[in-house]
Scaffold this active site. Structure first.
Site, short mmCIF file in Angstrom:
data_model
loop_
_atom_site.label_atom_id
_atom_site.label_comp_id
_atom_site.label_asym_id
_atom_site.label_seq_id
_atom_site.Cartn_x
_atom_site.Cartn_y
_atom_site.Cartn_z
N HIS A 115 0.84 -1.20 0.00
CA HIS A 115 0.00 0.00 0.00
C HIS A 115 0.88 1.26 0.00
O HIS A 115 0.52 2.27 -0.60
CB HIS A 115 -0.93 0.00 1.22
CG HIS A 115 -2.00 -1.04 1.16
ND1 HIS A 115 -3.21 -0.83 0.55
CD2 HIS A 115 -2.03 -2.31 1.65
CE1 HIS A 115 -3.96 -1.93 0.66
NE2 HIS A 115 -3.25 -2.83 1.32
N CYS A 157 4.31 -8.21 14.24
CA CYS A 157 3.05 -7.68 13.71
C CYS A 157 2.11 -8.78 13.27
O CYS A 157 0.98 -8.87 13.73
CB CYS A 157 3.33 -6.72 12.55
SG CYS A 157 1.87 -6.21 11.61
#
Length: 367
Positions: free
Chosen positions: A45, A166
Site C-alpha cells: 500500500h 506484527c
C-alpha cells in the site's frame, strides 16, 4: 554512523537500497541492530500510494534485533538485549494504555516520517529520510523510541521473533480479541496471508467448532487446513453455502476480513456470512477513500457488529511475550509461517513474490 536501507523515493517505484547516515539515539530512544524484518502487505500500500505518506521513507514495520545503544532516560532495555519492534507504541500512561488498550496509544497517531519529537534519524546527502511507522525496519540499523520495542528472551531465534512483531499478534488477536471467538463458534476467514493464517490459529486456539478459510490461492488454502481450518474454499459463495449447511441456516458467528486489500465485494461477502448477533472484523487495509456500506435494516434487525481492528486489539508489551510462551508450549505454530527469506538487496523480489501469491510471509534476513 552508516546503514544500508531500502528507501521509497517515489510512489509507484520499487524500493531503492542505498547507504544512509543514521543519527544515534536521543532522549528515550534506542539504537537496534536489525537481524530480521518481515515483508508485510502494508508496504505494498505504501508503494502504490494507497497508504499516503511523506517521502522519502525507509520502509518496514516488523523487526527484531539487538540493542546496541540507548539514549538518555531509557530504562526498559540495555545494550545486548534482544527486542521485537512494534509499529504500535505503548507509553503506558495515556487513557488507552492505562485501560489495557495499548494498540490505541496516542503516540501511534504521529504521522509517518519523523520520530515523536518531530525530527529525523535517517539522512541522505543532508536530506531527511523518514521512518515508516517510526521504525524503518528495512535497515541494517534503526533508531526508535523505547515505547516501540518489547524485550524478549534472547534464546528466541530471529526468524521466529520477527513473526510476533506484527503478523502473528494482528491475526491471532483479530480472532481472539477483536472478534471474541468463543468455544463452539463458526468462523470464516477471508484472505489467508500473513495475517489471515494467524487469524485461523487464533480461532482454533479459542475453540471454534468450524473455521472456514477463503482464498483463491491453492497453497494458502492447503496451509490453512494444516494450521487447523476445517474447510477451505477458493471463492466466497461456496464457503457461505457450506456455513449455511454447517449451522442449520444460522450462519457464522464471526467473519474476519484479512485480505491484502479490502473492497466492497469482500465486505459484502463477510456480511452475508454472519448470522444474528454476528461480528464482522475488518483488519485488512483499503484505499484511503474506501467506504464500507451496510444496509441499516440488516444491522438493526440482526444486531450485527462491524468492527475495525488494529494490531489485533492486543497489548504488545504483554501479548508479544505471551504469544512466545504459547509457541514454546506448542500451542502456537511459528514454523511454517515463513515461505521464503531474502537479503535486503532482494527486497523487491520478495514483494513481487507477495503480489504473485507465492508467500504467506517473506522475511529479510540481515548478515
Amino acid at each position: 554512523m552508516k546503514t544500508k536501507a531500502a528507501v521509497l523515493f517515489e510512489v509507484g517505484k520499487p524500493f531503492e537500497v542505498v547507504e544512509l547516515d543514521l543519527d544515534g539515539p536521543a532522549q528515550g530512544e534506542v539504537l537496534v541492530r536489525v537481524d530480521a524484518a518481515g515483508l508485510c502487505h502494508s508496504e505494498l500500500h505504501l508503494l502504490s500510494g494507497a497508504l499516503p505518506t511523506a517521502l522519502p521513507i525507509v520502509g518496514g514495520h516488523e523487526a527484531t534485533g539487538i540493542v546496541e545503544e540507548t539514549g538518555p532516560g531509557v530504562t526498559k532495555v540495555k545494550p545486548g538485549d534482544r527486542v521485537v519492534c512494534t509499529f504500535v507504541p505503548a507509553c503506558g500512561l495515556c487513557r488507552y494504555c492505562s485501560t489495557g488498550r495499548q494498540n490505541l496509544c496516542v503516540y501511534g497517531d504521529v504521522p509517518d516520517g519523523p520520530l515523536w519529537d518531530g525530527t529525523y534519524r535517517f539522512h541522505l546527502d543532508g536530506r531527511d529520510v523518514g521512518s515508516f511507522r517510526q521504525l524503518g525496519a528495512f535497515s541494517e540499523r534503526l533508531v526508535t523510541s523505547e515505547r516501540s520495542i518489547v524485550c524478549v528472551d534472547d534464546t528466541v531465534p530471529p526468524e521466529k521473533a520477527v513473526l510476533v512483531s506484527c503478523g502473528v499478534p494482528t491475526g491471532f488477536g483479530t480472532a481472539t480479541e477483536t472478534g471474541r471467538v468463543r468455544p463452539g463458534d463458526t468462523v470464516v476467514v477471508f484472505g489467508i496471508g500473513g495475517i489471515g493464517i494467524n487469524a485461523v490459529q487464533g480461532a482454533v486456539h479459542a475453540g471454534a467448532a468450524h473455521v472456514v478459510a477463503v482464498d483463491p490461492v491453492a497453497m494458502k488454502r492447503e496451509t490453512a487446513l494444516e494450521f487447523g481450518a476445517t474447510h477451505a474454499f477458493a471463492d466466497a459463495a461456496p464457503a457461505i453455502e457450506r456455513v449455511r449447511t454447517l449451522t442449520g441456516g444460522e450462519m457464522a458467528d464471526q467473519a474476519l476480513v484479512t485480505v491484502g486489500e479490502v473492497d466492497q465485494e469482500v465486505v459484502q461477502s463477510a456480511q452475508a456470512a454472519v448470522g444474528k448477533s454476528g461480528t464482522v472484523v475488518i483488519t485488512g487495509l483499503a484505499n484511503a477513500d474506501f467506504e464500507i456500506h451496510a444496509v441499516s435494516d440488516w444491522l438493526l434487525t440482526r444486531e450485527v457488529d462491524i468492527r475495525g481492528c488494529i494490531y489485533g486489539s492486543m497489548n504488545p508489551q504483554t501479548d508479544i511475550p505471551r504469544l512466545l510462551d504459547l509457541w514454546r508450549s506448542g500451542r502456537l505454530r511459528l514454523d511454517g509461517l515463513v515461505t521464503a527469506t531474502y537479503t535486503l538487496d532482494r527486497i523487491n523480489e520478495g514483494y513481487q513474490d507477495l503480489r504473485d501469491g507465492k508467500n504467506l510471509r517473506g522475511v529479510v534476513v540481515f548478515d
